[in-house]
Enzyme design. Structure first.
Site, PDB file in Angstrom:
ATOM      1  N   GLY B  12       0.933  -1.359   0.107  1.00 22.99           N
ATOM      2  CA  GLY B  12      -0.130   0.020   0.085  1.00 22.99           C
ATOM      3  C   GLY B  12       0.921   1.338  -0.178  1.00 22.99           C
ATOM      4  N   ASN B 104      -3.161 -11.508  -2.801  1.00 25.71           N
ATOM      5  CA  ASN B 104      -2.609 -12.617  -3.300  1.00 25.71           C
ATOM      6  C   ASN B 104      -3.806 -13.801  -3.395  1.00 25.71           C
ATOM      7  OD1 ASN B 104       0.100 -12.770  -3.726  1.00 25.71           O
ATOM      8  ND2 ASN B 104       0.458 -12.385  -1.552  1.00 25.71           N
ATOM      9  N   LYS B 185      -0.253 -16.497 -11.370  1.00 27.57           N
ATOM     10  CA  LYS B 185       0.182 -16.018  -9.681  1.00 27.57           C
ATOM     11  C   LYS B 185      -0.262 -17.050  -8.795  1.00 27.57           C
ATOM     12  CE  LYS B 185       2.321 -12.981  -7.243  1.00 27.57           C
ATOM     13  NZ  LYS B 185       1.633 -11.966  -6.370  1.00 27.57           N
ATOM     14  N   ASN B 193       4.557 -20.716  -1.527  1.00 26.92           N
ATOM     15  CA  ASN B 193       4.285 -20.020   0.083  1.00 26.92           C
ATOM     16  C   ASN B 193       4.249 -20.992   1.100  1.00 26.92           C
ATOM     17  OD1 ASN B 193       4.620 -17.750  -1.747  1.00 26.92           O
ATOM     18  ND2 ASN B 193       2.944 -16.629  -0.570  1.00 26.92           N
TER      19      ASN B 193
END
Lengths: 306, 306
Positions: B12, B104, B185, B193
């Site tokens: 941000g 995400n 993605k 992850n």
């Protein structure tokens, strides 16, 4: 009776102590010369269930120091599963009447067929023990040594354990169905050991968290498929009970990883994966958890090298 | 153009800095009043790619402090995926012409249909950024902000990024196929992850160890099945390339676990598991790894409570 115990870790030392109590001629065969010397200098010490230290009449020598003259009535193999192959090749030319295998997993059963020893037995150790130092073992959990004959030419092992009343400090129990006995232990080990090692938790923590219990159930389901058993609920209840009864224990696989030692993953989960391949069954979770432990083993070894 | 950026984390703050450079009227909407005050007191600071600190013309206020009078041309949502629902309910009565989602995973696409905002766009952030403190962000990796329209009533977002030459410090790229962009993605995130979080390793370590790479391939295979894609080798090469190119990075999920924060597992692997359920596909490895991360999240939260 002349008894040799191969492997002077916690289980080997504990077994030696209690067999010496039964007035057998017990020799402990070590890997390291230094450990044999220490045991011969200080005596083998048992810290029993009540915290009392006792010195036992056990001699030690190295496995490599065993000669062809040595006639052994009974050999008890307490080394880790991954060392069995190497130890058996060292025992090849020796005169041995009976042998008892005490390993985790089931990978060692593949050696039984070609073994040039008349009487072969196998057991599972449910006593807990911790190695305090090279010549001292602490008996931490009173369970049972369960064993059965794979093939029986002589009844030497019956004689070995004959003095057992079932009420003494080291209960021993004969099992008629050795394959069933090993499978039941394998199911428990395959569920608890790799998962505690992967997550870094104690045995009891596998059943106090919903996601961890579901992970264990996923492993369990594949294990049951591979073994083609139909007593799923009974076996699951048993796995959960073992987690609860050994709640504060750190599994041997987690201890091995923490100490950067090789684990027994190949003889536990690896055995099941090989069996699944023979049966053309997919076991994605068993594969995943086995690779996870292997990768942690590899990482720990590399850290150790640094 | 009046632009509000919701979420004053690394992404941000980074986005706010570069949009301020394009002479837009940028307000950063924070969760905490304290952070808004700090930004207004000290100015929003960017440490750019060359280590130079620059102060940007960005104001801040709390999201809760937004009133119905505030007319916003563009809202850019940079909060974590699990906060999207809550933030959208706080934005419900506000006058917003266009919204751009930068999360995400893909869980947030379920909100698009019912959203009372005419123009909806979605993007993926490939710039790396680290939050240094409440009013300072460091731009650590120069990638691209890729985005596309989900539905387009007005071309405000084109205007917003119009000044982009493709060669400046903050490259932005328009993508015609937003679903493909998100899926690509998602595949990378679902592979890297959870596994880095579970094993506690950096991104590059997933491809330097055989068992870790096999674990990642097992996850990847299930992801491809769920998404019903036929470009398996191309996508796998991409995943491996991202591991190599970000080798020394710690994944956001591992950072979240280490800092005892909630992870985005539900919007990444959880989204895929829900999709698999709809398609009645078995995804045992995705289930297993998701439960593993959830159990570590739970354990970290409990430690935090102590």
């Amino acid at each position: 009776m002349k008894v040799a115990i191969v492997g002077a870790g916690a289980i080997g030392m504990l077994t030696a102590c209690y067999l010496a109590d039964r007035r057998h001629d017990v020799v402990l065969l070590t890997q390291r010369k230094e450990q044999a010397e220490r045991i011969n200098d200080h005596g083998l010490q048992l810290i029993d269930f009540y915290g009392r230290t006792q010195r036992k009449a056990v001699k030690a020598k190295t496995l490599a120091g065993l000669t062809e003259k040595d006639q052994l009535d009974v050999v008890i193999l307490t080394v880790k599963a991954y060392s069995v192959k190497d130890v058996l090749s060292q025992l090849k030319d020796k005169r041995i009447s009976s042998i008892l295998f005490l390993q985790n997993g089931m990978a060692h059963i593949d050696y039984f067929a070609d073994l040039p020893i008349a009487t072969v037995a196998v057991g599972v150790m449910e006593h807990g023990a911790v190695r305090e130092n090279d010549h001292t073992v602490r008996h931490t959990g009173r369970g049972r040594l369960r064993w059965g004959y794979v093939r029986k030419e002589a009844a030497l092992l019956d004689d070995l354990f004959a003095a057992d009343s079932g009420e003494d400090a080291f209960p021993v129990r004969y099992e008629g169905d050795w394959l069933e006995m090993l499978q039941q232990k394998l199911i428990v080990n395959a569920c608890i050991n790799p998962l505690t090692a992967l997550l870094g938790v104690k045995n009891g923590e596998l059943v106090t968290s919903r996601p961890r219990k579901e992970m264990m159930r996923a492993i369990f389901t594949e294990v049951m498929q591979v073994l083609e058993r139909d007593d799923e609920e009974e076996r699951w209840a048993h796995v959960v009970r073992v987690c609860e009864q050994t709640a504060s224990n750190t599994s041997s696989m987690l201890v091995d990883l923490s100490n950067r030692r090789q684990t027994e993953i190949a003889s536990i989960s690896g055995y099941l994966i090989r069996l699944a391949e023979q049966k053309q069954l997919a076991v994605p979770v068993l594969n995943f958890v086995t690779m996870a432990v292997s990768s942690k083993e590899e990482a720990a070894r590399k850290e150790g090298d640094d």
